[in-house]
Design an enzyme around this catalytic site. Structure first.
Site, short mmCIF file in Angstrom:
data_model
loop_
_atom_site.label_atom_id
_atom_site.label_comp_id
_atom_site.label_asym_id
_atom_site.label_seq_id
_atom_site.Cartn_x
_atom_site.Cartn_y
_atom_site.Cartn_z
N CYS A 90 0.87 -1.18 0.00
CA CYS A 90 0.00 0.00 0.00
C CYS A 90 0.90 1.22 0.00
O CYS A 90 1.45 1.59 1.04
CB CYS A 90 -0.95 0.02 1.18
SG CYS A 90 -2.12 1.41 1.10
N CYS A 209 -0.15 3.77 -7.29
CA CYS A 209 -1.06 3.06 -6.38
C CYS A 209 -1.18 1.63 -6.86
O CYS A 209 -1.50 1.40 -8.03
CB CYS A 209 -2.43 3.74 -6.37
SG CYS A 209 -3.69 2.85 -5.42
N VAL A 210 -0.95 0.66 -5.96
CA VAL A 210 -1.03 -0.73 -6.39
C VAL A 210 -2.47 -1.22 -6.53
O VAL A 210 -2.71 -2.31 -7.05
CB VAL A 210 -0.27 -1.67 -5.42
CG1 VAL A 210 1.21 -1.38 -5.46
CG2 VAL A 210 -0.82 -1.57 -4.01
#
Length: 267
Positions: A90, A209-210
């Site tokens: 995150c 952002c994953v």
């Protein structure tokens, strides 16, 4: 952690990848295995994936802070499976805490593994991986796309700039519900990236952002912009593979994973 040598009993065993993810995650657990599958096709090794979830619904400072506080529990759970590598997946949860946060969390996970005799897993975070990937490609000026509200995007910009990278343009998609972030259409990313001012940029982060889907868009965005294009997810895979002693070669993964980028040192 290095790749086992011939004769080592682990040589034919899959490498276990441990993920610490938001409870509302739906993307990193699909994009990361997809990239490792392509790595398997190139290098012959196989991988399995094991997740521990930390509660997160809304992407705001308070919720992100509570998520980071769950790192000890998550790391202990993955240690029970003796994963070969950890990824704290995150990015904004760490970057919102300010520069140095990724080193702190990576160090904490390493400390939690230390009391287990003979257990020395590789440890990365998506935040740290992105910082290291930008440096490895020699990118000094970048443009970025994030799904975050403006205030969180500003914190991501500040974080990257604290590590010597100038962000020449940033686009916020202003989605605060993490489930909705996972439903964003990656097919729109090349067009969105084309709206960035990249005249002074030497690279683009198409998804900081994953949780925001981006893997299918990376090759097309590189073609359209004629610039190296990376994402938080491709950076995480690059960092994990290097620290496992493997050369990252992932078809469709962009400049970072085409076999020509510097490889992170194995742990």
């Amino acid at each position: 952690m290095t790749t086992p040598l011939p004769g080592d009993p682990r040589v034919n065993q899959p490498r276990r990848i441990g993920l610490i993810v938001p409870s509302s995650n739906t993307t990193i657990e699909t994009e990361l295995p997809a990239m490792f599958s392509r790595q398997s096709e190139a290098g012959g090794l196989s991988f399995t994936f094991h997740s521990s979830r930390a509660v997160l619904h809304e992407v705001d400072a308070e919720s992100l802070g509570r998520m980071v506080e769950q790192v000890d529990r998550c790391a202990h759970e993955l240690a029970d499976a003796r994963v070969d590598a950890y990824a704290y997946a995150c990015l904004v949860a760490l970057m919102a805490r300010g520069p140095g946060a990724h080193e702190e969390v990576e160090r904490r996970i390493e400390e939690l593994a230390e009391p287990i005799p003979g257990y020395e897993p590789a440890v990365v975070s998506s935040a740290g991986a992105l910082v290291r990937a930008i440096a490895a490609l020699g990118l000094r000026k970048i443009a970025i796309v994030t799904p975050y509200v403006d205030a969180l995007t500003a914190q991501v910009v500040d974080y990257l700039e604290a590590y010597g990278t100038t962000v020449v343009d940033a686009m916020s998609l202003r989605v605060s519900d993490n489930l909705e972030v996972g439903r964003l259409d990656s097919a729109k990313l090349p067009g969105l990236a084309a709206q960035l001012n990249t005249s002074a940029a030497d690279g683009v982060v198409i998804s900081a952002c994953v949780q925001m889907p981006s893997l299918p868009a990376i090759a097309e965005t590189e073609r359209r912009l004629d610039l190296p294009v990376i994402s938080a997810a491709t950076a995480t895979v690059w960092d994990l593979l290097g620290r496992l002693g493997l050369e990252p070669i992932v078809a469709g993964g962009g400049a970072l994973l085409d076999g020509n980028a510097p490889v992170p040192a194995a742990d």
